[in-house]
Write an enzyme that holds these catalytic residues in place. Sequence first.
Site, PDB file in Angstrom:
ATOM      1  N   TYR A   1       0.186  -7.634  16.519  1.00 50.21           N
ATOM      2  CA  TYR A   1      -0.232  -6.704  15.473  1.00 50.21           C
ATOM      3  C   TYR A   1      -1.457  -5.905  15.904  1.00 50.21           C
ATOM      4  CZ  TYR A   1      -1.874  -5.138  10.855  1.00 50.21           C
ATOM      5  OH  TYR A   1      -2.308  -4.374   9.790  1.00 50.21           O
TER       6      TYR A   1
ATOM      7  N   LYS B   1      -2.234  -1.931  16.679  1.00 48.19           N
ATOM      8  CA  LYS B   1      -3.218  -1.175  15.897  1.00 48.19           C
ATOM      9  C   LYS B   1      -4.317  -0.585  16.786  1.00 48.19           C
ATOM     10  CE  LYS B   1      -1.374  -1.719  11.821  1.00 48.19           C
ATOM     11  NZ  LYS B   1      -0.728  -0.569  11.138  1.00 48.19           N
TER      12      LYS B   1
ATOM     13  N   LEU C   1       0.821  -1.202   0.000  1.00 48.42           N
ATOM     14  CA  LEU C   1       0.000   0.000   0.000  1.00 48.42           C
ATOM     15  C   LEU C   1       0.858   1.256   0.000  1.00 48.42           C
ATOM     16  CD1 LEU C   1      -2.751   1.391   0.174  1.00 48.42           C
ATOM     17  CD2 LEU C   1      -2.634   1.138   2.665  1.00 48.42           C
TER      18      LEU C   1
ATOM     19  N   THR D   1      10.143   6.962   2.079  1.00 46.74           N
ATOM     20  CA  THR D   1      11.100   6.287   2.943  1.00 46.74           C
ATOM     21  C   THR D   1      10.930   4.780   2.871  1.00 46.74           C
ATOM     22  OG1 THR D   1       9.812   6.123   4.998  1.00 46.74           O
ATOM     23  CG2 THR D   1      10.847   8.250   4.510  1.00 46.74           C
TER      24      THR D   1
ATOM     25  N   ASP E   1      14.480   3.469   9.197  1.00 48.24           N
ATOM     26  CA  ASP E   1      13.932   2.452  10.096  1.00 48.24           C
ATOM     27  C   ASP E   1      13.036   3.210  11.076  1.00 48.24           C
ATOM     28  OD1 ASP E   1      13.344   0.671  12.113  1.00 48.24           O
ATOM     29  OD2 ASP E   1      15.413   0.085  12.510  1.00 48.24           O
TER      30      ASP E   1
ATOM     31  N   SER F   1      -3.891   2.188   9.701  1.00 53.57           N
ATOM     32  CA  SER F   1      -4.125   1.145  10.685  1.00 53.57           C
ATOM     33  C   SER F   1      -4.777  -0.043   9.980  1.00 53.57           C
ATOM     34  CB  SER F   1      -4.985   1.682  11.833  1.00 53.57           C
ATOM     35  OG  SER F   1      -5.176   0.707  12.820  1.00 53.57           O
TER      36      SER F   1
ATOM     37  N   THR G   1      -2.410  -6.884  -1.433  1.00 57.14           N
ATOM     38  CA  THR G   1      -0.991  -6.607  -1.259  1.00 57.14           C
ATOM     39  C   THR G   1      -0.329  -7.909  -0.801  1.00 57.14           C
ATOM     40  OG1 THR G   1      -1.159  -6.014   1.087  1.00 57.14           O
ATOM     41  CG2 THR G   1      -1.576  -4.261  -0.515  1.00 57.14           C
TER      42      THR G   1
ATOM     43  N   ASN H   1       2.663   4.599   7.347  1.00 59.03           N
ATOM     44  CA  ASN H   1       2.195   3.385   6.679  1.00 59.03           C
ATOM     45  C   ASN H   1       2.996   2.141   7.038  1.00 59.03           C
ATOM     46  OD1 ASN H   1       1.012   1.743   4.281  1.00 59.03           O
ATOM     47  ND2 ASN H   1       3.228   1.788   3.900  1.00 59.03           N
TER      48      ASN H   1
END
Length: 289
Positions: free
Chosen positions: A148, A152, A14, A32, A56, A134, A183, A83
């Site tokens: 994860y 979020k 994404l 980045t 990073d 998110s 993705t 992102n």
Amino acid sequence: MSNIWLITGSARGLGRDITEAALAAGNNVVATARDVTRLADLESRYPGQIRSFALDVTDANAARASVDFTIATFGRLDVLVNNAGFGHVSPFEQTEEADFRSQIDTNLYGVINLTRAAIPAMRAQRSGHIINISSIGGRTATAGLSAYQAAKWAVGGFTEVLALELAPFGVKVISVEPGGMRTDWGYAAVADAPALMPDYEPTVGAVLGMLKAYAGNAIGDPRKVADVIVDLTKHDTLPAHLILGSDALYVFGQAEAVRQRAAKEWAPVSTSIDIEGVDLSFLSGAMQS
């Protein structure tokens, strides 16, 4: 009028689509990634519009350097898109501490680091958009995604607080919460799953099976999501949360219905601890929507 964007995780998925959409709309972008060589083709296609920066997001000093670089290169920072992120499916009991911490550091502290670096410039210019990518997993729960989704959920709360704090000086903050997208997220999430203990087969095992079948077949189009992200920067008023995808809306609705039923069922217990004659009027000024 073009804006100056700083986008994390720009090299793939994404993030790549958001970067391309922002450039196609005429904006200038600092893109980045850990490996900036993967952005070379965009630098060739959009000369002068894009600059790459090796980053990073878990490194707070590097986050500050990326904001400084953006302002030094293009003169200001109008849009920050947080992102960068990843998830691994595993029972919490079987998740290595280093992996759990890495997911929290990237998905949560990456957002915190970049946001902390960007706020002073946006506050000074009295404008800006901070867009936190998110997931619907930030407001629902899925077996196997403890690290994860913990991150979020925290991003969602962080976003709501910042939206209140930064609104008086014109900075908009939003948590974008997509469902499944086409993705490589799903492939990466299941790639290194451990051999499950038998007790977790009915729960985490079912999620692994679903994701393996769903990867590459999700209903969400990341290019359309990217177009929505670009459009958000044209709005002066934004919600703190924006759900994207019919699957996300469905899952959210199911989760909310369960919460509402539980809240109603347990309301007598919830209120049983009040001091008699309690007056809640003091909350009217403290709670804002």
